[in-house]
Scaffold this motif. Structure first.
Motif, short mmCIF file in Angstrom:
data_model
loop_
_atom_site.label_atom_id
_atom_site.label_comp_id
_atom_site.label_asym_id
_atom_site.label_seq_id
_atom_site.Cartn_x
_atom_site.Cartn_y
_atom_site.Cartn_z
N GLY A 21 -60.25 -26.91 -2.66
CA GLY A 21 -60.25 -25.77 -1.76
C GLY A 21 -58.84 -25.29 -1.50
O GLY A 21 -57.86 -25.95 -1.86
N VAL A 22 -58.73 -24.13 -0.89
CA VAL A 22 -57.43 -23.51 -0.65
C VAL A 22 -56.62 -24.30 0.36
O VAL A 22 -55.43 -24.57 0.15
CB VAL A 22 -57.62 -22.06 -0.14
N ASP A 23 -57.23 -24.68 1.46
CA ASP A 23 -56.48 -25.25 2.57
C ASP A 23 -55.89 -26.62 2.25
O ASP A 23 -54.87 -27.01 2.83
CB ASP A 23 -57.37 -25.31 3.82
N ALA A 24 -56.50 -27.35 1.32
CA ALA A 24 -56.00 -28.69 0.97
C ALA A 24 -55.02 -28.66 -0.21
O ALA A 24 -54.50 -29.70 -0.60
CB ALA A 24 -57.17 -29.61 0.66
N MET A 25 -54.78 -27.48 -0.78
CA MET A 25 -53.87 -27.41 -1.92
C MET A 25 -52.44 -27.68 -1.47
O MET A 25 -52.00 -27.16 -0.45
CB MET A 25 -53.93 -26.03 -2.58
N SER A 26 -51.72 -28.49 -2.22
CA SER A 26 -50.35 -28.87 -1.88
C SER A 26 -49.37 -28.36 -2.93
O SER A 26 -49.52 -28.66 -4.12
CB SER A 26 -50.26 -30.40 -1.79
N LEU A 27 -48.38 -27.60 -2.49
CA LEU A 27 -47.36 -27.11 -3.43
C LEU A 27 -46.55 -28.26 -4.01
O LEU A 27 -46.23 -28.25 -5.20
CB LEU A 27 -46.42 -26.13 -2.71
N HIS A 43 -39.10 -20.03 -6.18
CA HIS A 43 -38.41 -19.05 -7.03
C HIS A 43 -39.43 -18.06 -7.60
O HIS A 43 -39.23 -16.85 -7.56
CB HIS A 43 -37.67 -19.77 -8.17
N PHE A 44 -40.52 -18.59 -8.14
CA PHE A 44 -41.54 -17.72 -8.75
C PHE A 44 -42.46 -17.08 -7.71
O PHE A 44 -43.01 -16.01 -7.94
CB PHE A 44 -42.38 -18.51 -9.75
N PHE A 45 -42.62 -17.76 -6.58
CA PHE A 45 -43.53 -17.26 -5.54
C PHE A 45 -42.81 -17.27 -4.19
O PHE A 45 -43.01 -18.18 -3.38
CB PHE A 45 -44.79 -18.13 -5.49
N PRO A 46 -41.97 -16.25 -3.97
CA PRO A 46 -41.21 -16.20 -2.71
C PRO A 46 -42.12 -16.19 -1.48
O PRO A 46 -41.70 -16.59 -0.40
CB PRO A 46 -40.43 -14.88 -2.82
N GLY A 47 -43.35 -15.74 -1.66
CA GLY A 47 -44.30 -15.73 -0.55
C GLY A 47 -44.92 -17.09 -0.28
O GLY A 47 -45.79 -17.22 0.58
N GLY A 48 -44.49 -18.12 -1.03
CA GLY A 48 -44.96 -19.47 -0.79
C GLY A 48 -46.39 -19.70 -1.26
O GLY A 48 -46.90 -19.03 -2.16
N LYS A 49 -47.03 -20.65 -0.58
CA LYS A 49 -48.38 -21.07 -0.98
C LYS A 49 -49.36 -19.90 -0.95
O LYS A 49 -50.19 -19.76 -1.86
CB LYS A 49 -48.85 -22.17 -0.04
N GLY A 50 -49.28 -19.04 0.05
CA GLY A 50 -50.22 -17.92 0.17
C GLY A 50 -50.18 -17.02 -1.05
O GLY A 50 -51.22 -16.61 -1.58
N ALA A 108 -61.89 -19.84 2.78
CA ALA A 108 -60.62 -20.34 3.30
C ALA A 108 -60.42 -19.87 4.74
O ALA A 108 -61.03 -18.91 5.19
CB ALA A 108 -59.47 -19.86 2.42
N LYS A 109 -59.54 -20.54 5.46
CA LYS A 109 -59.27 -20.17 6.85
C LYS A 109 -58.56 -18.82 6.94
O LYS A 109 -58.82 -18.03 7.85
CB LYS A 109 -58.39 -21.23 7.52
N ASP A 110 -57.66 -18.57 6.00
CA ASP A 110 -56.83 -17.36 6.04
C ASP A 110 -57.62 -16.15 5.53
O ASP A 110 -58.10 -16.13 4.40
CB ASP A 110 -55.59 -17.58 5.18
N GLU A 111 -57.71 -15.11 6.36
CA GLU A 111 -58.41 -13.88 5.98
C GLU A 111 -57.82 -13.26 4.73
O GLU A 111 -58.53 -12.63 3.93
CB GLU A 111 -58.37 -12.89 7.14
N ARG A 112 -56.53 -13.45 4.52
CA ARG A 112 -55.87 -12.91 3.33
C ARG A 112 -56.56 -13.40 2.06
O ARG A 112 -56.81 -12.63 1.14
CB ARG A 112 -54.40 -13.34 3.34
N HIS A 113 -56.87 -14.69 2.02
CA HIS A 113 -57.51 -15.25 0.83
C HIS A 113 -58.97 -14.83 0.73
O HIS A 113 -59.48 -14.61 -0.38
CB HIS A 113 -57.37 -16.77 0.82
N ARG A 114 -59.62 -14.70 1.85
CA ARG A 114 -61.01 -14.21 1.83
C ARG A 114 -61.06 -12.78 1.31
O ARG A 114 -61.96 -12.41 0.56
CB ARG A 114 -61.64 -14.30 3.23
N SER A 115 -60.06 -11.99 1.67
CA SER A 115 -59.98 -10.60 1.19
C SER A 115 -59.75 -10.57 -0.32
O SER A 115 -60.34 -9.76 -1.04
CB SER A 115 -58.85 -9.87 1.91
N THR A 116 -58.90 -11.47 -0.81
CA THR A 116 -58.65 -11.56 -2.25
C THR A 116 -59.95 -11.91 -2.98
O THR A 116 -60.28 -11.33 -4.02
CB THR A 116 -57.58 -12.63 -2.55
N ALA A 117 -60.71 -12.86 -2.43
CA ALA A 117 -61.97 -13.26 -3.05
C ALA A 117 -62.96 -12.11 -3.07
O ALA A 117 -63.64 -11.88 -4.08
CB ALA A 117 -62.56 -14.46 -2.31
N ARG A 118 -63.04 -11.36 -1.98
CA ARG A 118 -63.97 -10.21 -1.94
C ARG A 118 -63.63 -9.20 -3.02
O ARG A 118 -64.51 -8.64 -3.68
CB ARG A 118 -63.93 -9.54 -0.56
#
Length: 197
Positions: A21-27, A43-50, A108-118
């Motif tokens: 799942g999204v929430d348990a993923m570890s960078l 470096h490749f993902f300045p926005g981090g895990k999200g 996922a908890k974050d609406e951002r990821h739910r929006s991506t899935a939709r």
């Protein structure tokens, strides 16, 4: 090569999301698993895990979308069988641990990821609608049938993981093929008229 590293991280993130799942993923764990410095992630993902999660979900979404488009002209039955064949391999190889990263993002908890899935589910629906209409399904019914196909496939994977067996995929495959045939030719699906009561 930098691009190879980036693509490897995206694919690795998709695999990790599919299992945990999204929430348990570890960078940190992803970097170790893919053999890249943790700093490369930022470096490749300045926005981090999200940012990495959304790219991984879109990576999977785009691959399926492209596969649907590439099979146009071969019919919905071909796509259903192809998707379920791919899932059988994934589930068996992962000992029924891997699921769909897009569905994982959808809860996922974050609406951002739910929006991506939709957005991914919407792309899949549009692609399937085109195939269904080519197959003779009326345009006004095709979106409902497309969403039913997606929901059935996702649900079958979930049941297969829960029970540790392929059976739910086999059940869904035969029923979806019947559904599409009936939607394309409701008169034939209804059978001959019954006389009296």
């Amino acid at each position: 090569m930098p691009n190879d590293t980036r693509e490897r991280m995206v694919a690795g993130a998709a695999r990790m999301i599919s299992r945990r799942g999204v929430d348990a993923m570890s960078l940190r764990e992803l970097a170790e698993k893919e053999g890249v410095p943790l700093g490369s992630t930022y470096h490749f993902f300045p926005g981090g895990k999200g940012a990495l999660v959304d790219e991984a979900v879109n990576y999977v979404g785009d691959r399926v979308t492209a596969s649907i488009a590439s099979t146009r002209g071969q019919g919905t039955e071909h796509i259903v069988r192809w998707v379920l064949h791919a899932w059988r391999r994934i589930l068996i190889r992962s000992d029924f641990q891997a699921g769909c990263p897009v569905l994982a993002a959808a809860v996922a908890k974050d609406e951002r990821h739910r929006s991506t899935a939709r957005a991914v589910f919407d792309r899949w629906t549009v692609g399937l609608v085109e195939v269904l209409v080519d197959d003779g399904v009326p345009a006004d019914r095709a979106p409902t049938v497309a969403r039913t196909i997606i929901a059935s496939l996702e649900g079958a994977v979930g049941l297969a993981r829960a029970f540790g067996e392929i059976g739910p995929l086999d059940d869904v495959e035969s029923e979806l093929i019947r559904l599409v045939a009936a939607a394309a030719d409701p008169v034939a699906a209804a059978g001959p008229p019954r006389l009296g009561r």
